[in-house]
Write an enzyme that holds these catalytic residues in place. Structure first.
Site, PDB file in Angstrom:
ATOM      1  N   GLU A 417       7.270   4.439  -3.464  1.00  0.00           N
ATOM      2  CA  GLU A 417       7.707   5.389  -2.419  1.00  0.00           C
ATOM      3  C   GLU A 417       7.628   6.832  -2.911  1.00  0.00           C
ATOM      4  O   GLU A 417       8.499   7.649  -2.636  1.00  0.00           O
ATOM      5  CB  GLU A 417       9.111   5.036  -1.897  1.00  0.00           C
ATOM      6  CG  GLU A 417       9.077   3.825  -0.993  1.00  0.00           C
ATOM      7  CD  GLU A 417      10.405   3.497  -0.332  1.00  0.00           C
ATOM      8  OE1 GLU A 417      11.227   4.408  -0.133  1.00  0.00           O
ATOM      9  OE2 GLU A 417      10.615   2.312  -0.029  1.00  0.00           O
TER      10      GLU A 417
HETATM   11  C1  FAD Z   1       6.533  -3.546  -6.973  1.00  0.00           C
HETATM   12  C2  FAD Z   1       5.716  -2.598  -6.146  1.00  0.00           C
HETATM   13  C3  FAD Z   1       5.917  -2.539  -4.776  1.00  0.00           C
HETATM   14  C4  FAD Z   1       5.134  -1.698  -3.982  1.00  0.00           C
HETATM   15  N1  FAD Z   1       5.275  -1.729  -2.619  1.00  0.00           N
HETATM   16  C5  FAD Z   1       4.374  -1.054  -1.845  1.00  0.00           C
HETATM   17  C6  FAD Z   1       4.352  -1.229  -0.431  1.00  0.00           C
HETATM   18  O1  FAD Z   1       5.162  -1.966   0.147  1.00  0.00           O
HETATM   19  N2  FAD Z   1       3.398  -0.582   0.289  1.00  0.00           N
HETATM   20  C7  FAD Z   1       2.483   0.234  -0.294  1.00  0.00           C
HETATM   21  O2  FAD Z   1       1.644   0.793   0.413  1.00  0.00           O
HETATM   22  N3  FAD Z   1       2.490   0.453  -1.640  1.00  0.00           N
HETATM   23  C8  FAD Z   1       3.404  -0.192  -2.431  1.00  0.00           C
HETATM   24  N4  FAD Z   1       3.394  -0.021  -3.792  1.00  0.00           N
HETATM   25  C9  FAD Z   1       2.488   0.942  -4.389  1.00  0.00           C
HETATM   26  C10 FAD Z   1       3.201   2.170  -4.943  1.00  0.00           C
HETATM   27  O3  FAD Z   1       3.659   2.966  -3.896  1.00  0.00           O
HETATM   28  C11 FAD Z   1       2.203   2.875  -5.890  1.00  0.00           C
HETATM   29  O4  FAD Z   1       2.206   2.139  -7.079  1.00  0.00           O
HETATM   30  C12 FAD Z   1       2.572   4.320  -6.134  1.00  0.00           C
HETATM   31  O5  FAD Z   1       2.323   5.063  -4.989  1.00  0.00           O
HETATM   32  C13 FAD Z   1       1.782   4.921  -7.290  1.00  0.00           C
HETATM   33  O6  FAD Z   1       0.413   4.694  -7.132  1.00  0.00           O
HETATM   34  P1  FAD Z   1      -0.429   4.075  -8.332  1.00  0.00           P
HETATM   35  O7  FAD Z   1       0.319   2.940  -8.873  1.00  0.00           O
HETATM   36  O8  FAD Z   1      -1.810   3.815  -7.865  1.00  0.00           O
HETATM   37  O9  FAD Z   1      -0.444   5.198  -9.431  1.00  0.00           O
HETATM   38  P2  FAD Z   1      -1.482   6.407  -9.545  1.00  0.00           P
HETATM   39  O10 FAD Z   1      -1.522   7.183  -8.282  1.00  0.00           O
HETATM   40  O11 FAD Z   1      -2.758   5.894 -10.072  1.00  0.00           O
HETATM   41  O12 FAD Z   1      -0.771   7.299 -10.632  1.00  0.00           O
HETATM   42  C14 FAD Z   1      -0.770   7.010 -12.036  1.00  0.00           C
HETATM   43  C15 FAD Z   1       0.122   8.027 -12.733  1.00  0.00           C
HETATM   44  O13 FAD Z   1      -0.379   9.346 -12.494  1.00  0.00           O
HETATM   45  C16 FAD Z   1       0.601  10.155 -11.858  1.00  0.00           C
HETATM   46  N5  FAD Z   1      -0.081  11.030 -10.908  1.00  0.00           N
HETATM   47  C17 FAD Z   1      -0.941  10.678  -9.907  1.00  0.00           C
HETATM   48  N6  FAD Z   1      -1.364  11.766  -9.244  1.00  0.00           N
HETATM   49  C18 FAD Z   1      -0.764  12.830  -9.818  1.00  0.00           C
HETATM   50  C19 FAD Z   1      -0.790  14.239  -9.595  1.00  0.00           C
HETATM   51  N7  FAD Z   1      -1.511  14.776  -8.615  1.00  0.00           N
HETATM   52  N8  FAD Z   1      -0.038  15.032 -10.389  1.00  0.00           N
HETATM   53  C20 FAD Z   1       0.735  14.505 -11.375  1.00  0.00           C
HETATM   54  N9  FAD Z   1       0.790  13.200 -11.643  1.00  0.00           N
HETATM   55  C21 FAD Z   1       0.057  12.366 -10.883  1.00  0.00           C
HETATM   56  C22 FAD Z   1       1.540   9.175 -11.181  1.00  0.00           C
HETATM   57  O14 FAD Z   1       2.829   9.714 -10.994  1.00  0.00           O
HETATM   58  C23 FAD Z   1       1.552   8.034 -12.192  1.00  0.00           C
HETATM   59  O15 FAD Z   1       2.428   8.340 -13.222  1.00  0.00           O
HETATM   60  C24 FAD Z   1       4.179  -0.850  -4.599  1.00  0.00           C
HETATM   61  C25 FAD Z   1       4.004  -0.894  -5.990  1.00  0.00           C
HETATM   62  C26 FAD Z   1       4.738  -1.769  -6.755  1.00  0.00           C
HETATM   63  C27 FAD Z   1       4.466  -1.829  -8.235  1.00  0.00           C
END
Ligand code: FAD
Length: 628
Positions: A417
């Site tokens: 979120e």
């Molecule tokens: C248990 C679980 C439940 C979930 N439930 C849902 C759900 O119901 N629906 C849904 O749609 N998604 C869901 N998600 C997805 C979740 O919202 C994403 O994991 C989250 O948005 C982060 O995306 P990512 O994991 O691809 O990380 P990435 O976007 O790849 O980021 C990797 C790292 O880089 C950092 N980062 C990325 N961009 C930037 C920036 N511009 N500046 C600084 N730092 C940055 C991030 O903070 C993170 O530390 C879920 C994930 C999990 C693990």
């Protein structure tokens, strides 16, 4: 979409922002150096009807959780038993925020969050199940943006059915500009194709909110759009049930949508409005996670209290050793603050007097970060027992306290979120909104000379009146906020710090101009200071409303601790290793120090002894649809 540059990503995020500020915002003013205590004090009280309804439901939910749910079974089997889900439905727990006219309970935000706190404290998977359905799933966007027909069709169903929110994809996490799932118009239908990752509730859901990109074509403005999709539609396949570090029991999957036909009548809002709808839904939806974090901190306070008295080492209860005492004090004060932030933001949301988007975002960021620290300190206070599982403790005859589980379960709150890093960027964007609207064109590379000249004039007018307001204020007058008794000095500190923060932002904007948006170290600390100041304000307002000496003691401790953290953050605004870290990180990524990685093995590369991956927990049979 092969490549999305940073500018495009920012533009997409900017377009999704709600631009108008129709109601006053405490958070926005705080970052502008204008401490508007009057917006949050006196603490809004729930009206009697909401309170009666809410308390009655809480009592029923508590009874159910105490007598019908065994959290150890959920943890052991990584699954919420069907009869628990059925029981929650019978209680009305899936329709807590659905208006009564559609068959829901019509609870206020305050009581919805209290219910999530209670359910989440039983087992975090229950909190995830209920909040994914109601805070981000189908009910909320339909309630806010649905047509009358959609409300009549879906809201009554959502009282008894489960929904999920599908935005994330393998290549789309924090950056929705990369979204690849498509929804191609075909007559009065759309045809959806794509793969969605980490769908909380997706494995057992009846209804899905799917975010997909509609291509631009004649009669279609296109863009990222939200759809309600029947999970049993042909072409919807749950391909995997994912397992995590914590939140065992969460029904989270990978969902493939292959040529899924959705009636145009199931589109929520207009084409291209999908992200805006998601973000607006989150304005209050974001309070769910902090509510559950506050619950975790309250439970941690109880365990810390009991264990620190009971466990005697070196001739004293461990809580009497100063190193442990500091942790107990931190846990208790933080629990009080997290609940104060959540309750205040929720009550303001119910009152509809304030725009709470900044407060809710600050609460999400702050509560998820602080709750992790709380859980970590609790594990430390429990010593070896903190690291041992509840099941193992119980097996050898001790009380099964799931402290390590708390740490594992809470960790995800800093990631989903909106990760903490993204939350800091979102809040920073809102915090500098006034500056961008008066002076943004000066630094905008796309603005023409006329627009720049106009902005210079506008900025001159604004800053010549605004800046002097930052130099003096109520925080310098010894008698101000006297009604708060011993806490008045902390409110004076908040007032002074709010002005100092605004001055710091002003200096930073002058120093880095357009480059400020990339100074994530500076922006992050600025937001963290804002979060601490909001927490201090909420705590003081709450203590005054609670009006008992114990509340003042907790508030005093919290404010004193927060001031130490704020002092460090202010110092680190200007004295830090940001530039050095960025340089070193680039070199690490370029492989300059790979020699440092020698002498260890990489367990993620399977050796010859691994025949095939271990099977995950069994999937629910009724939800595995085949690709058409
Ligand atoms: C248990 C679980 C439940 C979930 N439930 C849902 C759900 O119901 N629906 C849904 O749609 N998604 C869901 N998600 C997805 C979740 O919202 C994403 O994991 C989250 O948005 C982060 O995306 P990512 O994991 O691809 O990380 P990435 O976007 O790849 O980021 C990797 C790292 O880089 C950092 N980062 C990325 N961009 C930037 C920036 N511009 N500046 C600084 N730092 C940055 C991030 O903070 C993170 O530390 C879920 C994930 C999990 C693990």
């Amino acid at each position: 979409m092969a490549h999305v540059d940073e500018r495009t990503a920012r533009r997409v995020a900017e377009e999704a922002r709600e631009k108008a500020w129709r109601l006053p915002s405490f958070g926005k003013q705080l970052f502008l150096g204008d401490f508007r205590l009057d917006l949050i004090h006196p603490h809004p009280r729930p009206d009697e009807e909401d309170q009666g309804k809410g308390e009655e439901f809480l009592a029923r939910l508590r009874e159910f959780c105490e007598t019908k749910v065994d959290p150890r079974v959920i943890e052991r089997e990584a699954r919420i038993p069907d009869d628990v889900i059925k029981g929650l439905k019978a209680l009305g727990a899936f329709g807590m925020k659905i208006p009564e006219e559609y068959g829901g309970l019509g609870l206020s935000q305050v009581y919805y969050n209290k219910a999530l706190m209670l359910a989440g404290s039983t087992h975090s998977a229950l909190g995830a199940l209920l909040s994914a359905h109601q805070s981000i799933g189908v009910p909320q966007p339909i309630k806010l943006f649905g047509t009358d027909r959609q409300k009549r069709e879906f809201l009554p169903r959502c009282v008894n059915e489960i929904s999920a929110f599908l935005l994330t994809e393998p290549d789309v996490g924090s950056d929705p500009a990369r979204l690849r799932t498509t929804a191609v118009p075909d007559g009065d239908e759309y045809v959806i194709d794509g793969v969605k990752l980490w769908t909380t509730n997706g494995v057992i859901a009846d209804l899905l909110v799917v975010m997909a990109r509609v291509p631009k074509s004649e009669g279609h403005r296109g863009g990222i759009t939200a759809f309600v999709v029947e999970a049993k539609s042909e072409g919807v396949t749950v391909e995997n049930r994912n397992a995590f570090m914590g939140l065992r029991g969460i029904e989270n999957g990978v969902t493939r949508l292959h040529q899924v036909r959705v009636p145009a009548a199931n589109r929520v809002g207009e084409e291209g409005q999908g992200l805006k709808i998601a973000l607006t839904t989150l304005n209050t939806g974001r309070l769910s996670l902090p509510a559950m974090c506050a619950g975790a901190a309250k439970w941690a306070t109880m365990i810390a209290r009991e264990w620190s008295r009971e466990r005697v080492q070196w001739g004293r209860p461990v809580g009497e050793h100063e190193a442990v005492a500091a942790k107990i004090s931190f846990i208790a004060a933080t629990a009080y603050a997290l609940e104060a932030m959540v309750d205040l933001s929720s009550a303001l949301a119910d009152d509809s007097r304030n725009d709470i988007r900044i407060e809710a975002a600050l609460a999400k960021l702050y509560a998820s970060e602080m709750a992790c620290r709380v859980a970590d300190e609790l594990v430390q206070i429990r010593g070896g027992r903190g690291y041992e599982t509840a099941e193992s403790l119980a097996a050898r005859g001790e009380r099964g306290v799931p402290a390590e589980q708390l740490l594992r379960d809470l960790r995800i709150n800093r990631i989903f979120e909106g990760s903490s890093e993204i939350m800091r960027l979102l809040i920073a964007r809102e915090a500098v909104d006034t500056h961008l609207s008066v002076a943004g064109d000066i630094i905008d590379p796309d603005a023409d000379l006329k627009a720049k000249a106009k902005a210079v004039g506008r900025a001159g007018g604004f800053y010549s009146t605004w800046f002097p307001t930052l130099l003096a204020g109520a925080g310098q007058r010894p008698g101000s906020y006297a009604g708060f008794g011993p806490l008045a000095r902390h409110l004076r500190y908040v007032e002074r710090s709010s002005r100092k923060l605004a001055r710091s932002v002003f200096y930073a904007a002058g120093r880095w101009q357009g480059g400020l948006e990339r100074r994530q170290g500076f922006l992050g600390r600025m937001v963290d200071i804002g979060a601490e100041l909001f927490a201090m304000s909420a705590v003081c307002v709450r203590a005054k409303a609670d009006d008992r000496p114990e509340a003042y003691e907790l508030a005093e401790a919290f404010c004193a601790q927060a001031r130490v953290r704020i002092g460090e953050l202010f110092d680190r605004l200007w004295h830090n290793t940001d530039a050095l870290d960025a340089r070193l990180a680039r070199r690490v990524m370029d492989g300059r120090y790979t020699w440092l990685e020698e002498g260890v093995l990489d367990p993620s590369i399977p050796g010859p002894w691994i025949a095939e991956p271990a099977p995950g927990p069994s999937r629910r049979k009724n939800v595995h649809h085949t690709v058409a």
